[in-house]
Scaffold this active site. Structure first.
Site, PDB file in Angstrom:
ATOM      1  CG  ASP A   1      12.595  61.057  48.697  1.00  0.00           C
ATOM      2  OD1 ASP A   1      12.461  59.838  48.693  1.00  0.00           O
ATOM      3  OD2 ASP A   1      13.659  61.716  48.590  1.00  0.00           O
TER       4      ASP A   1
ATOM      5  CD  GLU B   1      17.127  55.466  51.495  1.00  0.00           C
ATOM      6  OE1 GLU B   1      18.132  56.233  51.707  1.00  0.00           O
ATOM      7  OE2 GLU B   1      16.620  55.029  50.767  1.00  0.00           O
TER       8      GLU B   1
HETATM    9  O1  FUB Z   1      15.651  60.982  47.082  1.00  0.00           O
HETATM   10  C1  FUB Z   1      16.940  60.666  47.650  1.00  0.00           C
HETATM   11  C2  FUB Z   1      17.029  59.770  48.673  1.00  0.00           C
HETATM   12  O2  FUB Z   1      16.496  58.626  48.036  1.00  0.00           O
HETATM   13  C3  FUB Z   1      16.138  60.063  49.663  1.00  0.00           C
HETATM   14  O3  FUB Z   1      16.619  60.908  50.760  1.00  0.00           O
HETATM   15  C4  FUB Z   1      16.114  58.456  50.380  1.00  0.00           C
HETATM   16  O4  FUB Z   1      15.035  58.344  51.356  1.00  0.00           O
HETATM   17  C5  FUB Z   1      15.811  57.854  49.067  1.00  0.00           C
HETATM   18  O5  FUB Z   1      14.268  57.860  48.775  1.00  0.00           O
END
Ligand code: FUB
Length: 326
Positions: free
Chosen positions: A18, A224
């Site tokens: 991320d 996301e």
């Molecule tokens: O790293 C945890 C979660 O997985 C992140 O918040 C999302 O974007 C995905 O990468």
């Protein structure tokens, strides 16, 4: 010439994911999640992403070593947060560095918190409570002069489906496949960057004919990991499509949208999640992303990578194959 660091793990002594990349004080800083090697169950709720702290990384230029500045914030020091420090971002304003991060509170609800530092490498001191009115995951902050906007939200484990009424509804389902997809949220931040100046608004992402993307359109709809950057006066909203594992983007004329879907920035990587940031540094544009190659494909043990991002003359972005020759 392309540095040999492109498309290779940026660091390999810890697992990282991320990446939020920014240029501060002429240097490239990367703010990742810190993945841990544990035995949590892997499920659609994201229980496998059970992270406990944040590190800061930096690079002098695209060929230089990536430095780990160590732990800058730990879960134990955040009064309101119970678990799961997910994807963070950092913004600079008021001579202060603000680390924005999602975590589950003691009611198991994801909220977004903020911690501050006078240095881009921390340590970051958390505020006593999360940002009031915040929810879900993956904050990304655009600072434009005196104004700053936070983009956020994620489906499934990120709980965005549960906030459709404006309140948290534990067992709320997502929209039907032929209904409009849920959009990420945006809220302007207060001048001190510690609160929302407004109730978060839902962003509309439309197809080139102006029709809102549908929930069943998993190749294009928002899942996301939002990121906002500006290029030639346009606002580029990029994000992960989750279940179809792509990084895609849409373009708008202002920070609130609507945004018109354009195409794919990066095709799927090894591992379930895909998450990125885009930054201009030393006259080039870069895409920072992660995959699970370092751990041999383990979804919750990811590694950061970067590569150059190129625009076409019309402002569209050239699609990147993370494992291609280009
Ligand atoms: O790293 C945890 C979660 O997985 C992140 O918040 C999302 O974007 C995905 O990468």
């Amino acid at each position: 010439m392309k540095s040999d660091k492109h498309n290779k793990p940026l660091v390999s002594h810890i697992y990282t994911a991320d990446p939020s990349a920014h240029v501060f004080e002429g240097k490239l800083y990367i703010y990742p999640s810190h993945d841990l090697d544990h035995e949590q169950v892997s499920n659609d709720n994201g229980d496998q992403y059970d992270m406990e702290d944040y590190h800061v990384l930096s690079m002098e230029d695209e060929s230089s070593p990536c430095i780990d500045h160590g732990e800058v914030l730990h879960l134990r020091d955040i009064p309101w947060a119970k678990q799961q420090l997910w994807a963070p971002d950092v913004a600079y304003k008021n001579n202060t560095y603000y680390l924005f991060f999602p975590a589950r509170d003691y009611d198991h609800i994801f909220r977004i918190g903020v911690a501050t530092s006078s240095s881009p490498v921390g340590p970051f001191i958390p505020e006593p409570s999360y940002i009031q009115g915040s929810f879900s995951i993956d904050p990304a902050v655009l600072v434009e002069g005196d104004q700053a906007y936070m983009y956020f939200g994620g489906l499934w484990g990120g709980q965005l489906e549960k906030w459709q009424t404006g309140e948290f509804v534990t067992d709320a389902a997502g929209p039907a496949p032929d209904a409009p997809a849920l959009g990420p949220r945006v809220a302007e931040l207060s001048d001190d960057m510690l609160t929302f100046k407004e109730t978060p608004r839902e962003i509309s992402i439309v197809d080139p004919s102006g029709r809102t993307l549908l929930a069943g359109d998993e190749d294009r709809r928002y899942f996301e990991g939002p990121w906002m950057h500006k290029h030639n006066g346009k606002y580029y909203l990029s994000y992960s499509t989750g279940s179809t594992h792509k990084l895609v983007y849409a373009i708008g004329d202002n920070p609130y949208g609507p945004f018109t879907f354009q195409g794919t920035i990066m095709t799927p990587v090894i591992g379930w999640t895909t998450h990125h940031s885009i930054v201009e540094f030393q006259d080039k544009w870069y895409l920072f992303y992660h995959d699970s190659s370092l751990s041999g494909g383990s979804d919750n043990k990811r590694c950061l990578k970067f590569t150059e991002l190129k625009y076409n003359a019309d402002g569209t972005i050239q699609t990147i194959d993370p494992y291609g020759d280009g």
